[in-house]
Design a protein around this motif. Structure first.
Motif, PDB file in Angstrom:
ATOM      1  N   TRP A   1       4.997   1.800  -9.019  1.00 23.10           N
ATOM      2  CA  TRP A   1       5.784   1.942  -7.828  1.00 23.10           C
ATOM      3  C   TRP A   1       6.573   3.262  -8.073  1.00 23.10           C
ATOM      4  CZ3 TRP A   1       4.519   0.236  -3.573  1.00 23.10           C
ATOM      5  CH2 TRP A   1       3.583  -1.132  -3.506  1.00 23.10           C
ATOM      6  N   THR A   2       7.181   3.823  -9.054  1.00 20.07           N
ATOM      7  CA  THR A   2       7.705   4.908  -9.189  1.00 20.07           C
ATOM      8  C   THR A   2       6.738   6.004  -9.134  1.00 20.07           C
ATOM      9  OG1 THR A   2       8.927   3.958 -10.958  1.00 20.07           O
ATOM     10  CG2 THR A   2       9.255   6.237 -10.835  1.00 20.07           C
ATOM     11  N   ALA A   3       5.390   6.059  -9.606  1.00 18.48           N
ATOM     12  CA  ALA A   3       4.626   7.008  -9.294  1.00 18.48           C
ATOM     13  C   ALA A   3       4.223   7.425  -7.985  1.00 18.48           C
ATOM     14  CB  ALA A   3       3.261   6.844 -10.003  1.00 18.48           C
ATOM     15  N   VAL A   4       3.991   6.126  -7.280  1.00 19.08           N
ATOM     16  CA  VAL A   4       3.254   5.917  -5.804  1.00 19.08           C
ATOM     17  C   VAL A   4       4.742   6.328  -4.828  1.00 19.08           C
ATOM     18  CG1 VAL A   4       2.603   4.563  -4.206  1.00 19.08           C
ATOM     19  CG2 VAL A   4       1.585   4.579  -6.157  1.00 19.08           C
TER      20      VAL A   4
ATOM     21  N   PRO B   1      10.198   4.675   1.078  1.00 24.37           N
ATOM     22  CA  PRO B   1      10.787   3.091   1.644  1.00 24.37           C
ATOM     23  C   PRO B   1      10.331   1.809   1.034  1.00 24.37           C
ATOM     24  CG  PRO B   1      10.837   4.423   3.530  1.00 24.37           C
ATOM     25  CD  PRO B   1      10.198   5.371   2.432  1.00 24.37           C
ATOM     26  N   GLU B   2       8.865   1.933   1.099  1.00 23.58           N
ATOM     27  CA  GLU B   2       7.927   0.829   0.463  1.00 23.58           C
ATOM     28  C   GLU B   2       8.088   0.680  -1.258  1.00 23.58           C
ATOM     29  OE1 GLU B   2       3.154  -0.419   0.004  1.00 23.58           O
ATOM     30  OE2 GLU B   2       3.615   1.519   0.711  1.00 23.58           O
ATOM     31  N   ALA B   3       8.247   1.840  -1.558  1.00 23.93           N
ATOM     32  CA  ALA B   3       8.639   1.658  -3.192  1.00 23.93           C
ATOM     33  C   ALA B   3       9.928   1.269  -3.456  1.00 23.93           C
ATOM     34  CB  ALA B   3       8.274   3.088  -4.026  1.00 23.93           C
ATOM     35  N   ARG B   4      10.846   1.672  -2.614  1.00 23.68           N
ATOM     36  CA  ARG B   4      12.169   1.264  -2.866  1.00 23.68           C
ATOM     37  C   ARG B   4      12.399  -0.160  -2.550  1.00 23.68           C
ATOM     38  NH1 ARG B   4      16.192   4.745  -2.565  1.00 23.68           N
ATOM     39  NH2 ARG B   4      14.940   5.984  -1.105  1.00 23.68           N
ATOM     40  N   ALA B   5      11.676  -0.810  -1.585  1.00 17.17           N
ATOM     41  CA  ALA B   5      11.673  -2.282  -1.159  1.00 17.17           C
ATOM     42  C   ALA B   5      11.088  -3.038  -2.536  1.00 17.17           C
ATOM     43  CB  ALA B   5      10.950  -2.435  -0.042  1.00 17.17           C
ATOM     44  N   ALA B   6       9.762  -2.411  -2.925  1.00 15.94           N
ATOM     45  CA  ALA B   6       9.201  -2.966  -4.111  1.00 15.94           C
ATOM     46  C   ALA B   6       9.844  -3.136  -5.236  1.00 15.94           C
ATOM     47  CB  ALA B   6       7.981  -2.075  -4.486  1.00 15.94           C
TER      48      ALA B   6
ATOM     49  N   HIS C   1       5.416 -10.182  -4.424  1.00 11.68           N
ATOM     50  CA  HIS C   1       4.127  -9.449  -4.135  1.00 11.68           C
ATOM     51  C   HIS C   1       3.980  -8.152  -4.844  1.00 11.68           C
ATOM     52  CE1 HIS C   1       0.225  -8.441  -1.793  1.00 11.68           C
ATOM     53  NE2 HIS C   1       0.826  -7.398  -1.644  1.00 11.68           N
ATOM     54  N   SER C   2       4.919  -7.304  -4.979  1.00 16.35           N
ATOM     55  CA  SER C   2       4.846  -6.075  -5.518  1.00 16.35           C
ATOM     56  C   SER C   2       4.655  -6.086  -6.969  1.00 16.35           C
ATOM     57  CB  SER C   2       6.508  -5.432  -5.363  1.00 16.35           C
ATOM     58  OG  SER C   2       7.366  -6.185  -5.897  1.00 16.35           O
ATOM     59  N   ILE C   3       4.874  -7.167  -7.591  1.00 11.92           N
ATOM     60  CA  ILE C   3       4.551  -7.321  -9.223  1.00 11.92           C
ATOM     61  C   ILE C   3       2.870  -8.092  -8.985  1.00 11.92           C
ATOM     62  CG2 ILE C   3       4.969  -8.626 -11.180  1.00 11.92           C
ATOM     63  CD1 ILE C   3       7.865  -8.485 -10.694  1.00 11.92           C
TER      64      ILE C   3
END
Length: 364
Positions: A75-78, A346-351, A19-21
């Motif tokens: 996901w890095t920026a966010v 955490p959300e970005a790490r998981a993504a 989903h992250s992609i």
């Protein structure tokens, strides 16, 4: 047999994009289509023929693609604190995808690839149009010329998207463009070389795709968030091994991938004479009779199905395939260990973890 080898076990099960992609891919595609539709209308009013390359670019954009580079940047920026609705961020994502579009269109032309994403490549489509309309001159020259221009158009639009980005992000974007072009030049010269040099094959993997797919998009995301200097080293420790694993997976798919999944002819890299780490290891380990077989077939654009199968069997039996699979596993482990060091939410790490798993296990 190839299908019975444990090293190919992971390739027997489809790996869906996380989903992250998918979430970022849909947003990027929607924005790109809106932008190119507006451009199509704008230039059509000047001259109807101006719309031809823009329409070809639009068709390429909607034909598919994983949009990995925008996703890694986002996901890095966010993850480092940038507002996900920041308009400058979306324009940067579009720029990265348009730059990738430029690279793919020109790559297909240089490799003489007839297909991309299951559809005729841009140069092939224009050559076919030339023949069907019985235009003057050479169909191949027309197709090649138009593909170069469509790719250049994507490149120009990509630059336009980053005009308002901050200075550090623009500097990193410029470096990315240099790296991918120099990496591609190594790839081309390698395809014409008589022998595969393992160190050169690794450098091609790093610069043609590894840094360009993961590290630089993440660096640009960090710059967008104003956190580049404090996070760039940690990002590199995560991104470089993952980018290398991405390219090594691409190399395996270029030899062993199935057309129904890759949307490209089976054994494309064998026809094109790609000097990858997989090929280099196979040459290093093969017997004299296997080398004779390899030298007689590798790089021929008219390889039959049985000849491709013979090369696949030879590469597998040398242990090169298993060695590359082991290398992918090692690189993935290094990347996952480095992920814990990234100072992101955490959300970005998981993504990013989901995306990393997809990158190494994908079938296309």
């Amino acid at each position: 047999m190839l299908e019975e080898n444990d090293s190919l076990a992971r390739m027997l099960v489809e790996v869906a994009a996380p989903h992250s992609i998918v979430e970022i891919s849909r947003r990027v595609e929607s924005e790109l289509l809106q932008f190119l539709t507006t451009e199509h209308t704008r230039w059509m009013l000047v001259d109807a023929d101006f719309a031809i390359p823009i329409e070809a670019l639009r068709r390429f954009v909607i034909s598919g693609g994983k949009r990995l580079r925008p996703a890694f940047c986002f996901w890095t920026a966010v993850g480092l604190g940038l507002d996900p609705s920041d308009p400058g961020l979306m324009k940067t994502l579009l720029g990265l995808e348009l730059l990738h579009t430029f690279a793919l269109i020109h790559d297909d032309l240089m490799d003489r690839s007839a297909l991309r994403r299951g559809e005729p490549s841009v140069h092939t489509a224009f050559a076919t149009q030339h023949r069907q309309e019985e235009l003057r001159g050479s169909s191949a020259q027309y197709g090649d010329s138009m593909a170069i221009l469509v790719g250049d158009l994507a490149f120009a639009y990509a630059d336009q998207m980053l005009i308002d980005a901050n200075r550090r992000a623009r500097q990193l974007y410029s470096e990315l463009k240099l790296e991918v072009n120099l990496g591609q030049s190594l790839d081309i010269s390698g395809s014409f070389a008589l022998n595969t040099i393992l160190a050169k094959a690794e450098r091609i993997a790093l610069y043609k795709s590894g840094k360009y797919t993961v590290e630089r998009p993440m660096h640009i995301g960090a710059a967008m968030a104003g956190r580049y200097f404090s996070t760039s080293d940690a990002i590199t420790r995560f991104a470089v091994p993952l980018g290398m694993a991405f390219q090594l997976r691409d190399d395996v798919l270029g030899v062993f991938g199935m057309t129904e999944r890759t949307k490209k002819p089976v054994g494309d890299d064998l026809r094109e004479g790609k000097q990858t780490l997989l090929i280099g290891l196979a040459c290093q380990r093969c017997t004299s009779s296997e080398r004779e077989l390899f030298e007689g077939l590798f790089g021929r654009d008219d390889l039959s199905v049985s000849e491709i199968t013979a090369l696949q069997v030879m590469i597998e039996e040398t242990g090169a395939l298993q060695a590359v699979e082991d290398r992918i596993d090692q690189l993935f482990l290094r990347s996952m260990q480095a992920l814990d060091e990234l100072p992101i939410i955490p959300e970005a790490r998981a993504a990013l973890g989901e995306m990393a798993g997809f990158v190494v296990d994908r079938l296309h």
